[in-house]
Design an enzyme around this catalytic site. Structure first.
Site, mmCIF file in Angstrom:
data_model
loop_
_atom_site.group_PDB
_atom_site.id
_atom_site.type_symbol
_atom_site.label_atom_id
_atom_site.label_comp_id
_atom_site.label_asym_id
_atom_site.label_seq_id
_atom_site.Cartn_x
_atom_site.Cartn_y
_atom_site.Cartn_z
ATOM 1 N N CYS A 76 0.729 -1.083 -0.089
ATOM 2 C CA CYS A 76 -0.039 -0.163 0.071
ATOM 3 C C CYS A 76 0.796 1.060 0.029
ATOM 4 C CB CYS A 76 -0.935 0.013 1.113
ATOM 5 S SG CYS A 76 -2.170 1.560 1.320
ATOM 6 N N CYS A 82 -1.225 6.070 7.528
ATOM 7 C CA CYS A 82 -2.674 5.588 8.086
ATOM 8 C C CYS A 82 -2.903 5.235 9.257
ATOM 9 C CB CYS A 82 -3.407 5.133 6.687
ATOM 10 S SG CYS A 82 -3.732 3.431 6.689
ATOM 11 N N CYS A 85 -3.083 -1.797 8.881
ATOM 12 C CA CYS A 85 -2.159 -2.844 8.097
ATOM 13 C C CYS A 85 -0.688 -2.444 8.503
ATOM 14 C CB CYS A 85 -2.357 -2.390 6.532
ATOM 15 S SG CYS A 85 -4.225 -2.888 6.037
ATOM 16 N N CYS A 209 -6.954 2.352 -1.468
ATOM 17 C CA CYS A 209 -6.941 1.451 0.023
ATOM 18 C C CYS A 209 -7.163 0.124 -0.640
ATOM 19 C CB CYS A 209 -8.076 1.908 0.997
ATOM 20 S SG CYS A 209 -8.239 0.731 2.263
ATOM 21 N N GLN A 347 -20.067 -9.168 10.248
ATOM 22 C CA GLN A 347 -18.443 -9.578 10.281
ATOM 23 C C GLN A 347 -17.915 -8.630 9.028
ATOM 24 O OE1 GLN A 347 -16.281 -10.677 12.340
ATOM 25 N NE2 GLN A 347 -17.505 -11.606 13.711
ATOM 26 N N TYR A 376 -24.532 -11.924 23.305
ATOM 27 C CA TYR A 376 -24.232 -10.742 22.535
ATOM 28 C C TYR A 376 -24.516 -11.321 21.076
ATOM 29 C CZ TYR A 376 -21.549 -10.290 27.005
ATOM 30 O OH TYR A 376 -21.381 -10.165 28.269
ATOM 31 N N GLU A 397 -28.851 -9.385 23.320
ATOM 32 C CA GLU A 397 -27.940 -8.211 22.545
ATOM 33 C C GLU A 397 -28.591 -6.875 23.046
ATOM 34 O OE1 GLU A 397 -25.584 -5.729 20.762
ATOM 35 O OE2 GLU A 397 -25.602 -7.968 20.436
ATOM 36 N N ASP A 447 -20.218 -14.006 22.368
ATOM 37 C CA ASP A 447 -19.264 -13.321 21.096
ATOM 38 C C ASP A 447 -19.308 -11.894 21.962
ATOM 39 O OD1 ASP A 447 -17.755 -12.482 19.357
ATOM 40 O OD2 ASP A 447 -19.215 -12.960 17.583
ATOM 41 N N CYS A 474 -12.504 -11.231 19.809
ATOM 42 C CA CYS A 474 -11.611 -10.654 19.359
ATOM 43 C C CYS A 474 -10.642 -10.175 20.020
ATOM 44 C CB CYS A 474 -12.593 -9.352 18.674
ATOM 45 S SG CYS A 474 -13.129 -8.131 19.680
#
Length: 519
Positions: A76, A82, A85, A209, A347, A376, A397, A447, A474
């Protein structure tokens, strides 16, 4: 007498030893650990120290003395600016290796888990390492971030005196009271891109991008040029003025696009200058912009907009209006169809999401008769994905709009064994709630957001008596903390990391816990 500015320390010829959390790498100098972004193991670098503590330092690379033999060329052109990544120079197999190691280390150190007693399945690599995202958000700015080596005089026009008559009611914006305008008429000074790291008011102009497939870049570049050509004011976050504030581009695997445009504020509150752009022009200019977008990009199947007069860019509490096309796009996954609206959670790596949910269903070990709690649940994607293998599924949720979408998705797919509830997890998931739904859950799927599970919810989980808990996270650090609290009654049996975000330090992990009484 002014204090003499302390000269910053530069560490020479530091060997980078290994990758670390949050996209940083670790070296050692003067007997201390130093954390450095944008470095990879094997680099030898000169580092400018930016922070010094008793036990560690932080710094940034000022020169790569000798690159690691593993270092690859970033793909990139915006790499290093930015903030996204950060692991582009790290070969993808090494990224996967570190992510798996990171998960295991955090479970051992934070969760106090004996990892030699846990089945550790190899990390699932992403099928795509570029153009894998289905959603990106970009911000407008009338004062773009100046790159290293650029001359500000060639980018921004000099301040020009203001006439109070140019302002409605003779009212000056709060930080223009010196009588000079910072309105930028030089096209080189406008930006439509990402916030730079650590700066809420700095926007890096993005021309390409590599995270989202076409026509994402084309739409963004078209909007920038259209706005400049037609004199549409870009947003100024400090002054809270301007017409164009944000755009959100979403797509599905078929190539359908949803575009949501966020305007600065509802007329007539925005656009204080009478000329060249008047508040009364806003609605007609927006309509012309929408027409131009729909004509240029037939892939846009849903075009929406909202007005935001707040100090933040969050859209969850704003009314979103459908301007052209449908009010949603649809994604398909393993025979299921999901409606995605402007506020829907889905997702962002859709192909990898299906593989993630397959791991969840496998770990749940369902035979067709079980009661499953999906906590969740978001828009019900996991709940609906496992519903065909369960007796009934109950999803909970916090966000009411997400629960509404979950119900819509259940209806679209003809699934009638799922029920969904909205509210704070610690308030809804109580022993009374569980009792009101008959038998205790056989399987609980978690989750949660990055912060993990609330301690009050952990207490209810410990008393619910589910045979299995499948915990999707996550954030392996908070997952490890929660698993240590669940260890009172559950043992960690198996894990499988899943790479949802290549070239970043982020990693998902799926963990299977079993009730100790079953041993």
């Amino acid at each position: 007498m002014p204090r003499k500015k302390k000269e910053k320390e530069i560490l020479r010829d530091v060997l980078i030893e290994k990758a670390a959390a949050e996209g940083k790498a670790i070296g050692r100098a003067d007997g201390m650990i130093i954390f450095v972004p944008l470095a990879i193991p094997g680099d030898i670098v000169d580092i400018l120290v930016t922070k010094k503590r008793d036990k560690y330092m932080e710094g940034r690379i000022v020169r790569i003395v000798r690159p690691s033999p593993d270092r690859t060329e970033p793909f990139c052109s915006h790499y290093g600016e930015c903030g996204g990544c950060k692991w582009q120079p790290l070969p993808y197999p090494m990224q996967l290796e570190f992510k798996q190691k990171q998960v295991c280390e955090q479970l051992a150190k934070i969760g106090h888990i004996e990892m030699d007693k846990v089945v550790v399945l190899p990390i699932l690599p992403s099928p795509e390492t570029t153009e894998y995202r289905n959603k990106l958000e970009f911000a407008f700015s009338d004062r773009r971030w100046i790159r290293a080596g650029e001359d500000p005089g060639e980018i921004f026009d000099p301040p020009t005196p203001l006439d109070p008559a140019d302002f409605e009611g003779g009212v000056f914006p709060h930080n223009l009271r010196k009588g000079y305008s910072t309105v930028n008429s030089n096209p080189k000074g406008f930006a439509l891109g990402f916030h730079t790291p650590g700066a809420f008011d700095k926007i890096l102009d993005i021309r390409e991008c590599r995270l989202q497939p076409r026509p994402s870049n084309d739409i963004r570049n078209f909007m920038r040029e259209y706005a400049i050509q037609h004199g549409l004011p870009f947003f100024n976050i400090r002054e809270q003025t301007g017409f164009l504030r944000n755009i959100i581009i979403r797509n599905n695997l078929k190539g359908d696009v949803m575009l949501t445009v966020m305007f600065g504020a509802r007329p007539p509150k925005m656009g204080r200058l009478k000329s060249p752009f008047r508040p009364e022009d806003c609605e007609s200019e927006a309509e012309r912009l929408f027409d131009a977008l729909m004509e240029r990009f037939p892939e846009i199947k849903s075009l929406n907009y909202t007005y935001n007069g707040k100090q933040n860019d969050s859209m969850n509490d704003l009314d979103v209006i459908n301007a052209r096309g449908e009010d949603a796009i649809y994604e398909e996954m393993d025979g299921l169809r999901f409606k995605i609206g402007p506020k829907s959670f889905y997702q962002t790596n859709p192909r990898q999401a299906q593989r993630l949910y397959s791991v969840v269903r496998e770990f749940a070990g369902l035979s067709g008769s079980e009661t499953v709690y999906d906590l969740y649940t978001g828009t019900g994607t996991i709940a609906l994905y496992v519903a065909g293998s369960a007796g009934k599924v109950i999803g909970i949720e916090y966000v009411p709009e997400a629960i509404h979408d979950a119900g819509v998705n259940a209806s679209i797919n003809g699934i009638d064994n799922c029920s969904f509830y909205a509210g704070d997890m610690k308030d809804i998931l109580t022993p009374e709630f569980i009792a009101s739904h008959g038998a205790s859950p056989d399987v609980i799927i978690l989750d949660p957001p990055r912060a993990g599970v609330h301690p009050d919810v952990i207490k209810v989980l410990l008393g619910a008596g589910a045979r299995r808990i499948v915990y999707v996270s996550c954030n392996p650090a908070t997952q490890a903390r929660d698993i240590s609290m669940l260890a009172e009654k559950y043992r960690l049996v198996k894990i499988r990391p899943v790479d949802m975000f290549p070239h970043t330090h982020h990693v998902e992990n799926v963990a299977l816990l079993e009730l100790k009484d079953n041993e």
